[in-house]
Design a protein around this motif. Structure first.
Motif, PDB file in Angstrom:
ATOM      1  N   UNK A 257       0.812  -1.218   0.000  1.00  0.00           N
ATOM      2  CA  UNK A 257       0.000   0.000   0.000  1.00  0.00           C
ATOM      3  C   UNK A 257       0.847   1.270   0.000  1.00  0.00           C
ATOM      4  N   UNK A 258       1.962   1.263   0.719  1.00  0.00           N
ATOM      5  CA  UNK A 258       2.772   2.464   0.844  1.00  0.00           C
ATOM      6  C   UNK A 258       3.925   2.497  -0.161  1.00  0.00           C
ATOM      7  N   UNK A 259       4.841   1.545  -0.007  1.00  0.00           N
ATOM      8  CA  UNK A 259       6.026   1.542  -0.859  1.00  0.00           C
ATOM      9  C   UNK A 259       5.656   1.281  -2.317  1.00  0.00           C
ATOM     10  N   UNK A 260       4.705   0.376  -2.537  1.00  0.00           N
ATOM     11  CA  UNK A 260       4.278   0.097  -3.908  1.00  0.00           C
ATOM     12  C   UNK A 260       3.628   1.299  -4.564  1.00  0.00           C
ATOM     13  N   UNK A 261       2.791   2.005  -3.808  1.00  0.00           N
ATOM     14  CA  UNK A 261       2.150   3.200  -4.367  1.00  0.00           C
ATOM     15  C   UNK A 261       3.171   4.292  -4.654  1.00  0.00           C
ATOM     16  N   UNK A 262       4.163   4.412  -3.777  1.00  0.00           N
ATOM     17  CA  UNK A 262       5.220   5.393  -4.009  1.00  0.00           C
ATOM     18  C   UNK A 262       5.998   5.086  -5.290  1.00  0.00           C
ATOM     19  N   UNK A 263       6.330   3.810  -5.469  1.00  0.00           N
ATOM     20  CA  UNK A 263       7.045   3.439  -6.693  1.00  0.00           C
ATOM     21  C   UNK A 263       6.194   3.689  -7.927  1.00  0.00           C
ATOM     22  N   UNK A 264       4.893   3.381  -7.805  1.00  0.00           N
ATOM     23  CA  UNK A 264       4.008   3.651  -8.945  1.00  0.00           C
ATOM     24  C   UNK A 264       3.942   5.144  -9.247  1.00  0.00           C
ATOM     25  N   UNK A 265       3.911   5.968  -8.190  1.00  0.00           N
ATOM     26  CA  UNK A 265       3.878   7.426  -8.400  1.00  0.00           C
ATOM     27  C   UNK A 265       5.166   7.923  -9.032  1.00  0.00           C
ATOM     28  N   UNK A 266       6.313   7.392  -8.561  1.00  0.00           N
ATOM     29  CA  UNK A 266       7.599   7.783  -9.152  1.00  0.00           C
ATOM     30  C   UNK A 266       7.639   7.389 -10.622  1.00  0.00           C
ATOM     31  N   UNK A 283      17.562  16.872 -23.585  1.00  0.00           N
ATOM     32  CA  UNK A 283      18.710  16.296 -22.869  1.00  0.00           C
ATOM     33  C   UNK A 283      18.287  15.523 -21.624  1.00  0.00           C
ATOM     34  N   UNK A 284      17.070  15.813 -21.097  1.00  0.00           N
ATOM     35  CA  UNK A 284      16.608  15.125 -19.887  1.00  0.00           C
ATOM     36  C   UNK A 284      15.867  13.819 -20.176  1.00  0.00           C
ATOM     37  N   UNK A 285      15.629  13.531 -21.444  1.00  0.00           N
ATOM     38  CA  UNK A 285      14.889  12.311 -21.786  1.00  0.00           C
ATOM     39  C   UNK A 285      15.609  11.046 -21.316  1.00  0.00           C
ATOM     40  N   UNK A 286      16.903  10.895 -21.553  1.00  0.00           N
ATOM     41  CA  UNK A 286      17.582   9.681 -21.056  1.00  0.00           C
ATOM     42  C   UNK A 286      17.508   9.554 -19.534  1.00  0.00           C
ATOM     43  N   UNK A 287      17.575  10.652 -18.809  1.00  0.00           N
ATOM     44  CA  UNK A 287      17.495  10.580 -17.356  1.00  0.00           C
ATOM     45  C   UNK A 287      16.115  10.095 -16.915  1.00  0.00           C
ATOM     46  N   UNK A 288      15.073  10.602 -17.590  1.00  0.00           N
ATOM     47  CA  UNK A 288      13.726  10.151 -17.236  1.00  0.00           C
ATOM     48  C   UNK A 288      13.534   8.671 -17.504  1.00  0.00           C
ATOM     49  N   UNK A 289      14.045   8.222 -18.642  1.00  0.00           N
ATOM     50  CA  UNK A 289      13.928   6.780 -18.946  1.00  0.00           C
ATOM     51  C   UNK A 289      14.732   5.932 -17.936  1.00  0.00           C
ATOM     52  N   UNK A 290      15.883   6.465 -17.510  1.00  0.00           N
ATOM     53  CA  UNK A 290      16.696   5.734 -16.524  1.00  0.00           C
ATOM     54  C   UNK A 290      15.941   5.621 -15.198  1.00  0.00           C
ATOM     55  N   UNK A 291      15.283   6.704 -14.779  1.00  0.00           N
ATOM     56  CA  UNK A 291      14.477   6.653 -13.560  1.00  0.00           C
ATOM     57  C   UNK A 291      13.351   5.635 -13.703  1.00  0.00           C
ATOM     58  N   UNK A 292      12.714   5.603 -14.870  1.00  0.00           N
ATOM     59  CA  UNK A 292      11.625   4.639 -15.077  1.00  0.00           C
ATOM     60  C   UNK A 292      12.139   3.205 -15.026  1.00  0.00           C
ATOM     61  N   UNK A 295      12.916   2.318 -11.397  1.00  0.00           N
ATOM     62  CA  UNK A 295      11.647   2.143 -10.680  1.00  0.00           C
ATOM     63  C   UNK A 295      11.012   0.800 -11.030  1.00  0.00           C
ATOM     64  N   UNK A 296      11.087   0.406 -12.292  1.00  0.00           N
ATOM     65  CA  UNK A 296      10.537  -0.888 -12.699  1.00  0.00           C
ATOM     66  C   UNK A 296      11.271  -2.052 -12.047  1.00  0.00           C
ATOM     67  N   UNK A 297      12.612  -1.918 -11.941  1.00  0.00           N
ATOM     68  CA  UNK A 297      13.403  -2.964 -11.282  1.00  0.00           C
ATOM     69  C   UNK A 297      13.020  -3.055  -9.807  1.00  0.00           C
ATOM     70  N   UNK A 298      12.847  -1.915  -9.155  1.00  0.00           N
ATOM     71  CA  UNK A 298      12.452  -1.934  -7.745  1.00  0.00           C
ATOM     72  C   UNK A 298      11.061  -2.549  -7.575  1.00  0.00           C
ATOM     73  N   UNK A 299      10.161  -2.294  -8.518  1.00  0.00           N
ATOM     74  CA  UNK A 299       8.821  -2.883  -8.429  1.00  0.00           C
ATOM     75  C   UNK A 299       8.881  -4.400  -8.599  1.00  0.00           C
ATOM     76  N   UNK A 300       9.783  -4.862  -9.492  1.00  0.00           N
ATOM     77  CA  UNK A 300       9.934  -6.323  -9.633  1.00  0.00           C
ATOM     78  C   UNK A 300      10.463  -6.939  -8.342  1.00  0.00           C
ATOM     79  N   UNK A 301      11.461  -6.264  -7.723  1.00  0.00           N
ATOM     80  CA  UNK A 301      11.982  -6.768  -6.442  1.00  0.00           C
ATOM     81  C   UNK A 301      10.903  -6.743  -5.363  1.00  0.00           C
ATOM     82  N   UNK A 302      10.086  -5.719  -5.383  1.00  0.00           N
ATOM     83  CA  UNK A 302       9.017  -5.616  -4.399  1.00  0.00           C
ATOM     84  C   UNK A 302       7.996  -6.739  -4.575  1.00  0.00           C
ATOM     85  N   UNK A 303       7.667  -7.060  -5.831  1.00  0.00           N
ATOM     86  CA  UNK A 303       6.718  -8.149  -6.059  1.00  0.00           C
ATOM     87  C   UNK A 303       7.279  -9.474  -5.562  1.00  0.00           C
ATOM     88  N   UNK A 304       8.589  -9.716  -5.795  1.00  0.00           N
ATOM     89  CA  UNK A 304       9.199 -10.944  -5.275  1.00  0.00           C
ATOM     90  C   UNK A 304       9.220 -10.990  -3.760  1.00  0.00           C
TER      91      UNK A 304
END
Length: 453
Positions: A257-266, A283-292, A295-304
């Protein structure tokens, strides 16, 4: 050695020792009796000859008839005894024997040799003949050694027959008595074996003898105490596991509920930032994709992590769906190296808490061990529900290198044993037919100790 045989052998040894002592005493008394009889005979003849001297001195008898040994020969009942009279003045020795040639009964050579060595049979008895302060000669009584040995053998043989019968009857009586007295020991040993195999409900019956009765009562009290301690331990372990699962459920819910929602918001903010940057600041496009991507990797770890803490399928869909999802996940992660298979026989959704989550944890631990240690190509999970009992089998065709299995003491195996014991079940580890390891667990549908309070 069997206690009855031990006691019986000791009784037989004591019986034979008493028999040998009695035999020695009988032979000693027989020898003393023969010597006493020889001395009595010599004394009797001596008195007769002294009376004859008195008659000769009074003129009622002739000197030529002295010594008259014929009277003794007529009244003697001692066969084989010879009497000699040796005059003091050196005249001719006169002798007479009673009973003629007596043939003794057959006596074993070994007995004759022992008796002659120990008692010296045929020992002569002497008695001087004196009248008016003058010694006229000496009477010598020589008993027959052969007859003495034969008589001693007859007495000993009779004693041996009676004693052997007595010892045999005594041994038989003692064996029957000891067998009856020790019969409770077999019951006690059988009860202790049942208790050592885990059946602490076994109770010993009341015995007749007070010693056995007190022993049985002490064992029953010990078994009842151990049974109570085991029940309390199971109840405590079950309560701890329930508390642990509740804590895991709470952590999973908070993380979701908390950490998962935060990751989804990020992730949403990163996507919006990337879209805005494409128009205003490329110039900020690569940085945004890197953050995404992070965040996706952290969500996968969270699901596990959520799956390890508390699989949502158990609460929402039930144990069968949760196990199917678990096996499917392992097949996906193995990349074809290990093929996992699930077979379910029965409606597992009817299982009461906390059985389902514990079955899931046991299967989860077994599959983790297979993936890490077995080098297997195939793994099979089988669940069978019948007659109020759940049977779980997890087997593989890999390498089972931890033998003997009962001595294995890993944390994972210890956790599985604690779970099964807390639920009142049984866990075994054995070689699988395919060559790997097979873990089998039997769990009652209703926990043995009931739900914790």
């Amino acid at each position: 050695m069997n206690l009855k045989i031990y006691l019986l052998s000791r009784i037989i040894l004591i019986g034979f020792a008493c028999l040998a002592a009695t035999a020695i005493w009988v032979l000693y008394q027989a020898d003393r009796e023969f010597r006493r009889e020889a001395r009595s005979t010599a004394d009797s003849i001596g008195r007769q000859l002294e009376v004859q001297l008195l008659r000769i001195n009074a003129g009622f008898d002739h000197v030529a008839r002295f010594p008259d040994l014929g009277l003794w020969q007529q009244i003697s009942t001692v066969s084989g005894t010879c009497v000699r009279f040796m005059p003091t003045d050196g005249d001719q020795v006169r002798s007479v024997c009673s009973g003629g040639n007596v043939i003794a009964r057959s006596v074993p050579d070994w007995f004759e040799g022992i008796y002659r060595w120990a008692f010296k049979p045929g020992l002569e008895a002497m008695r001087p003949i004196a009248f008016r302060d003058r010694v006229h000669g000496t009477v010598i009584v020589a008993p027959s050694a052969e007859i003495e040995i034969a008589s001693a053998w007859q007495q000993l043989r009779g004693l041996m027959g009676l004693s052997a019968t007595t010892v045999l009857a005594l041994c038989l009586l003692v064996y029957v008595t000891v067998s009856r007295a020790l019969r409770p020991a077999q019951v006690i040993v059988a009860g202790l074996e049942n208790m050592s195999n885990g059946d602490l409900s076994t109770r010993l019956p009341a015995f007749e003898l007070i010693e056995w009765q007190r022993t049985g009562q002490a064992i029953n009290l010990l078994a009842a105490s151990q049974q109570q301690l085991l029940a309390e331990r199971r109840k405590l372990a079950l309560k701890l596991m329930t508390v642990q699962e509740e804590e895991r459920r709470y952590l999973a819910r908070e993380l979701h509920d908390e950490f998962g929602q935060c990751l989804a918001a990020i992730n949403a903010v990163a996507a919006s930032m990337t879209q805005t940057a494409e128009q205003g600041c490329p110039a900020l496009v690569p940085e945004g994709k890197n953050i995404a991507r992070i965040t996706g990797h952290m969500m996968d770890l969270l699901r596990g992590l959520l799956l390890r803490l508390r699989p949502m399928d158990i609460d929402e869909l039930g144990l069968s769906a949760s196990l199917s999802s678990l096996v499917a996940g392992w097949n996906a992660r193995s990349g074809g190296k290990i093929h996992y298979q699930l077979t379910i026989d029965g409606d597992l959704n009817r299982l009461p808490e906390p059985v389902p989550v514990n079955i899931f944890r046991i299967v989860q631990e077994c599959l983790t061990n297979i993936a890490k240690h077995s080098s297997a190509a195939n793994a099979k999970v089988t669940l069978i529900l019948s007659d109020g009992l759940v049977e779980l089998r997890v087997e593989d065709d890999g390498i089972a290198d931890k033998l003997p299995f009962e001595e294995a003491s890993g944390i994972g195996l210890l956790g599985m044993r604690e779970r099964v014991a807390a639920l009142g079940g049984q866990l075994t580890l054995a070689p699988a037919q395919a060559g790997g390891l097979m873990v089998r667990a039997w769990l009652p549908v209703q926990p043995a100790t009931g739900a914790p309070t």
